[in-house]
Scaffold this motif. Structure first.
Motif, PDB file in Angstrom:
ATOM      1  N   TYR A   1       0.443   5.682   0.292  1.00 48.96           N
ATOM      2  CA  TYR A   1      -0.229   6.709   0.053  1.00 48.96           C
ATOM      3  C   TYR A   1       0.343   8.537  -0.183  1.00 48.96           C
ATOM      4  CZ  TYR A   1      -2.150   2.936   3.897  1.00 48.96           C
ATOM      5  OH  TYR A   1      -2.450   2.192   3.578  1.00 48.96           O
TER       6      TYR A   1
ATOM      7  N   GLN B   1       1.324   3.183   9.088  1.00 47.99           N
ATOM      8  CA  GLN B   1       2.054   3.125   7.731  1.00 47.99           C
ATOM      9  C   GLN B   1       3.708   3.980   8.052  1.00 47.99           C
ATOM     10  OE1 GLN B   1      -0.996   5.804   5.697  1.00 47.99           O
ATOM     11  NE2 GLN B   1      -2.281   4.513   6.522  1.00 47.99           N
TER      12      GLN B   1
ATOM     13  N   TYR C   1      -4.768   6.699  -2.192  1.00 45.73           N
ATOM     14  CA  TYR C   1      -4.261   5.508  -1.965  1.00 45.73           C
ATOM     15  C   TYR C   1      -3.810   4.705  -2.580  1.00 45.73           C
ATOM     16  CZ  TYR C   1      -5.332   1.217   0.319  1.00 45.73           C
ATOM     17  OH  TYR C   1      -6.348   0.411   1.282  1.00 45.73           O
TER      18      TYR C   1
ATOM     19  N   ALA D   1       1.426  -0.804  -0.139  1.00 56.52           N
ATOM     20  CA  ALA D   1      -0.234   0.310  -0.438  1.00 56.52           C
ATOM     21  C   ALA D   1       0.593   1.460   0.316  1.00 56.52           C
ATOM     22  CB  ALA D   1      -0.589   0.009   1.361  1.00 56.52           C
TER      23      ALA D   1
ATOM     24  N   SER E   1       2.904   1.080   3.817  1.00 58.39           N
ATOM     25  CA  SER E   1       2.900  -0.253   4.348  1.00 58.39           C
ATOM     26  C   SER E   1       2.584  -1.523   4.045  1.00 58.39           C
ATOM     27  CB  SER E   1       0.948   0.408   5.558  1.00 58.39           C
ATOM     28  OG  SER E   1       0.180  -0.123   4.840  1.00 58.39           O
TER      29      SER E   1
END
Lengths: 115, 112
Positions: B33, B101, B48, B31, B95
């Protein structure tokens, strides 16, 4: 909608005295809650997180926070402040059902520590 | 190991120019962001990416903002026709799925 409110924009304490940074959340469901710290000119660092396990969460550097559903609060505390704790602190919520999703930040509380 | 890196660390641009900001996430993190930190607005979510799923673009403030993530790794945030209100610190985080995160140091953008 989920949100967090940090009740103090600035807190000043003397070294060796307790720290209390206040945070209230708004959420229809049980959220994931976090505290992050940002030292000057540094990146954000996770202090601790609550994810519906124990309501008292211990984090790094002696910080802890207690999730109180009845008060919709997640205040950050430390028994004895150190000069190196001076930084900006953010209370953060991650909406439920969004595993790994976006974070919603409070406005931040600047902590000053006097010698 | 290496953390999230962002480049450039500082960028000064003239109003109306396009800028590209780069983020290198931690290896293996699925992931990624983007957030923006400004004096008036605090820390705001922008976009995201999670694996091969369609990105969540719900935080992008206007159609001048776009982001890509190539090969599931590096990401670029592009701001077209920059405005003075775009001046801010742009933060990237990555993450593993369902975990906290990890933030990069940010890119400070100044639009003159």
């Amino acid at each position: 909608a989920q949100s967090v409110t940090q009740l103090d924009s600035h807190v000043s304490v003397s070294e060796g005295t307790p720290v209390l940074l206040r945070c209230n959340y708004s959420s229809s469901y049980s959220p994931s809650l976090f505290w992050y710290v940002q030292h000057p000119n540094k990146g954000l660092q996770l202090l601790l997180k609550y994810t519906s396990a124990a309501t008292l969460v211990k984090g790094i550097n002696g910080f802890e926070a207690e999730f109180k559903k009845s008060e919709t609060s997640f205040h950050l505390t430390k028994p004895s402040a150190h000069m190196s704790d001076a930084a900006e602190y953010f209370c953060v919520v991650s909406p439920p059902g969004q595993q790994g999703g976006k974070l919603i930040f409070g406005q931040g509380t600047e902590l000053s520590v006097k010698p | 190991g290496a953390g999230v890196s962002q480049s450039p660390s500082n960028k000064v641009t003239e109003k109306g120019k396009d800028v590209e900001l780069r983020c290198d996430p931690i290896s293996g993190h699925t992931a990624l962001y983007w957030y923006r930190q400004s004096l008036g607005q605090g820390l705001e979510f922008l976009i995201y990416f999670q694996g091969n799923s369609a990105p969540d673009k719900s935080g992008l403030p206007s159609d001048r903002f776009s982001a890509e993530r190539t090969g599931g790794s590096v990401s670029t945030l592009t701001i077209q026709r920059t405005q003075q209100e775009d001046s801010a610190v742009y933060l990237c985080a990555s993450s593993p799925i369902n975990y906290e995160q990890y933030f990069g140091p940010g890119t400070r953008l100044t639009v003159t």
